[in-house]
Design a protein around this motif. Sequence first.
Motif, PDB file in Angstrom:
ATOM      1  N   VAL A   1       0.681  -1.319   0.027  1.00  0.00           N
ATOM      2  CA  VAL A   1       0.033  -0.068  -0.043  1.00  0.00           C
ATOM      3  C   VAL A   1       0.753   1.150  -0.150  1.00  0.00           C
ATOM      4  N   LEU A   2       1.906   1.482   0.973  1.00  0.00           N
ATOM      5  CA  LEU A   2       2.911   2.470   0.896  1.00  0.00           C
ATOM      6  C   LEU A   2       3.598   2.766  -0.411  1.00  0.00           C
ATOM      7  N   ALA A   3       3.823   1.971  -1.179  1.00  0.00           N
ATOM      8  CA  ALA A   3       4.507   1.802  -2.314  1.00  0.00           C
ATOM      9  C   ALA A   3       3.586   2.152  -3.324  1.00  0.00           C
ATOM     10  N   SER A   4       2.182   1.958  -3.469  1.00  0.00           N
ATOM     11  CA  SER A   4       1.354   2.175  -4.562  1.00  0.00           C
ATOM     12  C   SER A   4       1.267   3.228  -5.100  1.00  0.00           C
ATOM     13  N   ASP A   5       0.670   3.589  -6.335  1.00  0.00           N
ATOM     14  CA  ASP A   5       0.939   4.649  -7.081  1.00  0.00           C
ATOM     15  C   ASP A   5      -0.577   5.024  -7.170  1.00  0.00           C
ATOM     16  N   LEU A   6      -1.331   5.520  -6.034  1.00  0.00           N
ATOM     17  CA  LEU A   6      -2.830   5.981  -6.027  1.00  0.00           C
ATOM     18  C   LEU A   6      -2.927   7.322  -6.487  1.00  0.00           C
ATOM     19  N   PRO A   7      -3.726   7.523  -7.484  1.00  0.00           N
ATOM     20  CA  PRO A   7      -3.809   8.850  -7.881  1.00  0.00           C
ATOM     21  C   PRO A   7      -4.080  10.031  -6.635  1.00  0.00           C
ATOM     22  N   PRO A   8      -3.568  11.134  -6.862  1.00  0.00           N
ATOM     23  CA  PRO A   8      -3.987  12.080  -5.652  1.00  0.00           C
ATOM     24  C   PRO A   8      -5.852  12.428  -5.944  1.00  0.00           C
ATOM     25  N   SER A   9      -6.282  12.603  -4.982  1.00  0.00           N
ATOM     26  CA  SER A   9      -7.936  13.094  -4.881  1.00  0.00           C
ATOM     27  C   SER A   9      -8.669  12.320  -5.691  1.00  0.00           C
ATOM     28  N   SER A  10      -8.349  11.064  -5.570  1.00  0.00           N
ATOM     29  CA  SER A  10      -9.242   9.981  -6.501  1.00  0.00           C
ATOM     30  C   SER A  10     -10.236   9.286  -5.613  1.00  0.00           C
ATOM     31  N   ALA A  11     -10.026   9.204  -4.266  1.00  0.00           N
ATOM     32  CA  ALA A  11     -10.918   8.359  -3.420  1.00  0.00           C
ATOM     33  C   ALA A  11     -12.146   9.390  -2.794  1.00  0.00           C
ATOM     34  N   ASP A  12     -13.432   8.848  -2.969  1.00  0.00           N
ATOM     35  CA  ASP A  12     -14.508   9.093  -2.066  1.00  0.00           C
ATOM     36  C   ASP A  12     -14.456   8.735  -0.672  1.00  0.00           C
ATOM     37  N   LEU A  13     -14.130   7.159  -0.533  1.00  0.00           N
ATOM     38  CA  LEU A  13     -14.031   6.694   0.667  1.00  0.00           C
ATOM     39  C   LEU A  13     -12.661   6.129   0.741  1.00  0.00           C
ATOM     40  N   ILE A  14     -12.161   5.947   1.870  1.00  0.00           N
ATOM     41  CA  ILE A  14     -10.861   5.061   2.114  1.00  0.00           C
ATOM     42  C   ILE A  14     -11.176   4.163   3.526  1.00  0.00           C
ATOM     43  N   VAL A  15     -11.348   2.809   3.466  1.00  0.00           N
ATOM     44  CA  VAL A  15     -11.129   2.179   4.556  1.00  0.00           C
ATOM     45  C   VAL A  15     -10.199   1.158   4.828  1.00  0.00           C
ATOM     46  N   SER A  16     -10.003   0.486   6.069  1.00  0.00           N
ATOM     47  CA  SER A  16      -8.963  -0.497   6.145  1.00  0.00           C
ATOM     48  C   SER A  16      -9.306  -1.132   7.571  1.00  0.00           C
ATOM     49  N   THR A  17      -9.458  -2.331   7.356  1.00  0.00           N
ATOM     50  CA  THR A  17      -9.640  -3.294   8.726  1.00  0.00           C
ATOM     51  C   THR A  17      -8.566  -4.313   8.934  1.00  0.00           C
ATOM     52  N   PHE A  18      -8.197  -4.008  10.091  1.00  0.00           N
ATOM     53  CA  PHE A  18      -7.111  -4.999  10.824  1.00  0.00           C
ATOM     54  C   PHE A  18      -5.736  -5.030   9.818  1.00  0.00           C
ATOM     55  N   GLY A  19      -5.356  -4.210   9.302  1.00  0.00           N
ATOM     56  CA  GLY A  19      -4.394  -3.946   8.574  1.00  0.00           C
ATOM     57  C   GLY A  19      -3.233  -3.158   9.013  1.00  0.00           C
ATOM     58  N   LEU A  20      -3.674  -2.282  10.086  1.00  0.00           N
ATOM     59  CA  LEU A  20      -2.748  -1.353  10.746  1.00  0.00           C
ATOM     60  C   LEU A  20      -1.732  -1.861  11.503  1.00  0.00           C
ATOM     61  N   LYS A  21      -1.965  -2.958  12.299  1.00  0.00           N
ATOM     62  CA  LYS A  21      -0.963  -3.635  13.184  1.00  0.00           C
ATOM     63  C   LYS A  21       0.258  -3.949  12.457  1.00  0.00           C
ATOM     64  N   THR A  22       0.220  -4.457  11.267  1.00  0.00           N
ATOM     65  CA  THR A  22       1.307  -4.813  10.509  1.00  0.00           C
ATOM     66  C   THR A  22       2.229  -3.729  10.066  1.00  0.00           C
ATOM     67  N   PHE A  23       1.940  -2.423  10.185  1.00  0.00           N
ATOM     68  CA  PHE A  23       2.894  -1.283  10.299  1.00  0.00           C
ATOM     69  C   PHE A  23       3.459  -0.686  11.465  1.00  0.00           C
ATOM     70  N   ASN A  24       4.662  -0.360  11.286  1.00  0.00           N
ATOM     71  CA  ASN A  24       5.231   0.531  12.601  1.00  0.00           C
ATOM     72  C   ASN A  24       4.901   1.951  12.589  1.00  0.00           C
ATOM     73  N   SER A  25       5.411   2.544  13.458  1.00  0.00           N
ATOM     74  CA  SER A  25       4.938   4.159  13.353  1.00  0.00           C
ATOM     75  C   SER A  25       5.259   4.921  12.416  1.00  0.00           C
ATOM     76  N   ALA A  26       6.446   4.701  11.663  1.00  0.00           N
ATOM     77  CA  ALA A  26       7.047   5.321  10.649  1.00  0.00           C
ATOM     78  C   ALA A  26       6.227   5.108   9.202  1.00  0.00           C
ATOM     79  N   GLN A  27       5.635   3.767   9.196  1.00  0.00           N
ATOM     80  CA  GLN A  27       4.740   3.447   8.059  1.00  0.00           C
ATOM     81  C   GLN A  27       3.547   3.989   8.348  1.00  0.00           C
ATOM     82  N   HIS A  28       2.953   4.086   9.442  1.00  0.00           N
ATOM     83  CA  HIS A  28       1.859   4.789   9.981  1.00  0.00           C
ATOM     84  C   HIS A  28       1.805   6.279   9.475  1.00  0.00           C
TER      85      HIS A  28
END
Length: 244
Positions: free
Chosen positions: A114-141
């Motif tokens: 996700v953090l290396a993906s090329d998602l276009p700016p201002s392209s999302a009406d909604l963003i969700v994430s469930t149970f993926g945050l724990k696999t990131f450290n603070s710098a990745q957050h």
Amino acid sequence: MSNPGKGIYDPAFVKELFDRCSKKYILFSYVCSMGFTERWRRQCVEALPKTPEPPQTCYDLMAGTGEIWPHLMRRYPDIQKVIAVDISSGMHQRALKRLHDMRADKIGFVEDDVLASDLPPSSADLIVSTFGLKTFNSAQHQKLAELTASTLKPGGAFCFIEASDPKGWWLRPLYIFYLKQVLPMVEKIFLKGARDFAMIGTYSTNFGDASNLADQLRAEGLEVTFRTHFFGCATSVSGRQPVA
């Protein structure tokens, strides 16, 4: 677990871990959480603030097996596209095969960190994430907060939810014992000695809760609400990109 020399937040480690977990993830997650994961997914969608216009595009980050999609489509029946981003192809293939064949026309998939993906700016009406945050450290957050701010349209809404460490709850010792001792034992007995789901306890206690991410999202200019769920066993952050 294979390749123990990799850090547990290394994208390659996470990909290998969840590729191995994918076949049993849905059942193991639901049973061992006693159904709370499904409840928290529903609450994640319910917590999304109202957008200025009916949402057309949603990014599901660290999408896993896509169990949030039915909740999204019940609330937003006219949504045009849910774009699932996940580093594990095994998880996504499982999602489409078992859960969502009837919705495949509305689901797109980006297999990427996700953090290396090329998602276009201002392209999302909604963003969700469930149970993926724990696999990131603070710098990745921090990178996730920046990505969220750049990707949301003005007025766009987000909600992230994650299993957390319920510090201060009097039953916390029992909860931690369940995560770190009972779940690994269940996995060892019923999943032929695997030790992959045992990482849930490690990731969750390392994560703490979503309060730090809430601060990072606010620093990026987003409106943010922090919530606790079931005595802090899960926490969420929701909000939106200001319109002006």
